[in-house]
Each structure stands twice: as structure tokens, then as C-alpha cells.
Design a protein around this motif. Sequence first.
Motif, mmCIF file in Angstrom:
data_model
loop_
_atom_site.group_PDB
_atom_site.id
_atom_site.type_symbol
_atom_site.label_atom_id
_atom_site.label_comp_id
_atom_site.label_asym_id
_atom_site.label_seq_id
_atom_site.Cartn_x
_atom_site.Cartn_y
_atom_site.Cartn_z
ATOM 1 N N ARG A 1 0.863 -1.187 0.000
ATOM 2 C CA ARG A 1 0.000 0.000 0.000
ATOM 3 C C ARG A 1 0.895 1.230 0.000
ATOM 4 N NH1 ARG A 1 -2.424 2.954 4.129
ATOM 5 N NH2 ARG A 1 -1.984 1.299 5.604
ATOM 6 N N VAL A 2 0.608 2.195 -0.884
ATOM 7 C CA VAL A 2 1.414 3.405 -1.034
ATOM 8 C C VAL A 2 0.903 4.519 -0.133
ATOM 9 C CG1 VAL A 2 2.180 5.185 -2.658
ATOM 10 C CG2 VAL A 2 2.030 2.789 -3.401
ATOM 11 N N ASN A 3 -0.399 4.763 -0.128
ATOM 12 C CA ASN A 3 -0.947 5.872 0.668
ATOM 13 C C ASN A 3 -0.907 5.540 2.154
ATOM 14 O OD1 ASN A 3 -3.167 4.104 -0.491
ATOM 15 N ND2 ASN A 3 -4.296 5.080 1.170
ATOM 16 N N ASP A 4 -0.606 6.547 2.978
ATOM 17 C CA ASP A 4 -0.507 6.334 4.422
ATOM 18 C C ASP A 4 -1.768 6.756 5.173
ATOM 19 O OD1 ASP A 4 -0.100 8.992 3.863
ATOM 20 O OD2 ASP A 4 1.628 9.239 5.171
ATOM 21 N N VAL A 5 -2.684 7.435 4.516
ATOM 22 C CA VAL A 5 -3.965 7.811 5.107
ATOM 23 C C VAL A 5 -5.041 7.071 4.335
ATOM 24 C CG1 VAL A 5 -5.585 9.700 5.483
ATOM 25 C CG2 VAL A 5 -3.147 10.054 5.879
ATOM 26 N N THR A 6 -5.921 6.384 5.041
ATOM 27 C CA THR A 6 -6.923 5.553 4.363
ATOM 28 C C THR A 6 -8.329 6.120 4.472
ATOM 29 O OG1 THR A 6 -7.169 4.166 6.330
ATOM 30 C CG2 THR A 6 -5.548 3.474 4.686
ATOM 31 N N THR A 7 -8.443 7.373 4.890
ATOM 32 C CA THR A 7 -9.743 8.022 4.967
ATOM 33 C C THR A 7 -10.219 8.368 3.568
ATOM 34 O OG1 THR A 7 -9.086 8.994 7.063
ATOM 35 C CG2 THR A 7 -10.991 9.961 5.979
ATOM 36 N N ARG A 8 -11.398 7.899 3.212
ATOM 37 C CA ARG A 8 -12.015 8.187 1.926
ATOM 38 C C ARG A 8 -11.228 7.556 0.779
ATOM 39 N NH1 ARG A 8 -16.608 11.578 2.050
ATOM 40 N NH2 ARG A 8 -16.669 10.554 0.059
ATOM 41 N N TYR A 9 -11.408 8.065 -0.432
ATOM 42 C CA TYR A 9 -10.828 7.468 -1.635
ATOM 43 C C TYR A 9 -9.424 7.987 -1.920
ATOM 44 C CZ TYR A 9 -15.496 5.841 -2.933
ATOM 45 O OH TYR A 9 -16.705 5.212 -2.962
ATOM 46 N N GLN A 10 -8.511 7.061 -2.216
ATOM 47 C CA GLN A 10 -7.216 7.353 -2.814
ATOM 48 C C GLN A 10 -7.200 6.484 -4.073
ATOM 49 O OE1 GLN A 10 -7.213 6.568 0.729
ATOM 50 N NE2 GLN A 10 -7.296 8.765 1.044
ATOM 51 N N GLU A 11 -7.202 7.096 -5.257
ATOM 52 C CA GLU A 11 -7.464 6.324 -6.470
ATOM 53 C C GLU A 11 -6.847 6.961 -7.706
ATOM 54 O OE1 GLU A 11 -11.738 6.224 -6.611
ATOM 55 O OE2 GLU A 11 -11.892 8.384 -6.762
ATOM 56 N N TYR A 12 -6.967 6.268 -8.816
ATOM 57 C CA TYR A 12 -6.479 6.697 -10.135
ATOM 58 C C TYR A 12 -5.028 7.176 -10.068
ATOM 59 C CZ TYR A 12 -11.274 6.056 -11.481
ATOM 60 O OH TYR A 12 -12.504 5.501 -11.699
ATOM 61 N N PRO A 13 -4.111 6.284 -9.698
ATOM 62 C CA PRO A 13 -2.715 6.680 -9.558
ATOM 63 C C PRO A 13 -1.985 6.799 -10.892
ATOM 64 C CG PRO A 13 -2.943 4.349 -9.141
ATOM 65 C CD PRO A 13 -4.339 4.884 -9.337
ATOM 66 N N ALA A 14 -0.895 7.540 -10.840
ATOM 67 C CA ALA A 14 0.079 7.622 -11.934
ATOM 68 C C ALA A 14 1.438 7.324 -11.334
ATOM 69 C CB ALA A 14 0.065 9.004 -12.562
ATOM 70 N N ILE A 15 2.285 6.632 -12.077
ATOM 71 C CA ILE A 15 3.598 6.252 -11.568
ATOM 72 C C ILE A 15 4.682 6.771 -12.494
ATOM 73 C CG2 ILE A 15 3.565 4.019 -12.743
ATOM 74 C CD1 ILE A 15 5.056 2.902 -10.265
ATOM 75 N N LEU A 16 5.810 7.127 -11.898
ATOM 76 C CA LEU A 16 6.994 7.515 -12.646
ATOM 77 C C LEU A 16 8.200 6.895 -11.958
ATOM 78 C CD1 LEU A 16 8.453 9.297 -14.814
ATOM 79 C CD2 LEU A 16 8.776 10.918 -12.949
ATOM 80 N N VAL A 17 8.948 6.096 -12.686
ATOM 81 C CA VAL A 17 10.226 5.588 -12.192
ATOM 82 C C VAL A 17 11.285 6.520 -12.770
ATOM 83 C CG1 VAL A 17 11.789 3.642 -12.027
ATOM 84 C CG2 VAL A 17 9.326 3.240 -12.155
#
Length: 186
Positions: free
Chosen positions: A85-101
Amino acid sequence: DVNRVFVGWKTFTGDLYVTTSADGGSTFSAAVRVNDVSGKASHGFDMDAQRDTVYVTWGDSRTDPEADVFLDRASAGLAFGADVRVNDVTTRYQEYPAILVALSGAVHVFWQDHRTNGGRYEIYSATSGDQGATWTASGRVNTVTTGDQRRVDAAEDAQGKVFCGWQDDRFNQNTVQFDLFVAATP
């Protein structure tokens, strides 16, 4: 490897799959499921590859009907590990991510986040310096908190500066008109 190609997709049943080609796309390996918990991948996904390693991030509702952002990675052999899990706060929605290496090897994940702002989305991010095993505390990217900030994407320039762009309705709230905004690392 300049001939390495990764292809990923999400099924209608909520699973993510990746396949790879070592010959520029002439042939592909068998598809491998990415997500540990079947049927819970939802709310968008994105992937990036560097040094024959593919990183996949997605919104996932395994612990809550409201999504969290997860990440997994695999080498060219497509042996995915445990989802993180990437997000540290789980209140409500965390969604539609984008990634950059990044060229430095740092992994940056950006997402639309519904934790605050009176029920509107904002853009948050977290960074990993150890290939996604651990993450910095998530931080808000947008500085203006009026309107919705969502549909994020990321890029890097040749000097290693990371850019994050998103659609934003701060000037046209409650309409279908959006502006595009960009933030960059110093």
C-alpha cells in the motif's frame, strides 16, 4: 534491454495482468496476474518500467469499499512480490494513480485523494527510494484547495526534474470545464 516491452491490462472482474516481450513485441510471455487479492483492483491503474523491472500501481478496494493505492513490481521474468500500500492515510478514496520511475531509480506515485477538502479531490504523492518497499509520508501536491484536482499524470525531463500534471476545476467549479495544472520538483 531496448527490445523489452511490457503490456498490462485490467479485466472487468477486477484483476491486473502483465505480459512481456524480449523481442520488441514479436512474441509475448504468458500473462501473469499482478494483484495479490483477486477481484479488488479498481479505480484506475498505471505502469512504468526501467532497467528490466516493471512497476504497476492501482486503486484497490481490498480493505475498504473506498480505494487505496497499491504497488507491485517484477523483473522481466514477471515474478511479482507482495502488493504494497502506497498511501498512508486511508480516509475516503485514494485512487487513479500515476507512476513515474525516475532516472535516479526513485519511484514516484501520484493519485487523486478525497481525504480532505470538503469532499473534493486533491493530488497527493509519495516517493520510494528502495524500489517500492517503503514510502515517504504522502503529501499534497496542489496548493489551491478550491475545486477538484484529479486525473493525474507524471513525467521527467532529461535533467531529472519530475513533473506532475492534473485537470483542475478551481475556476469553473460544478461545470464540465477543466484547466490543466502542472507542478515540478525544484
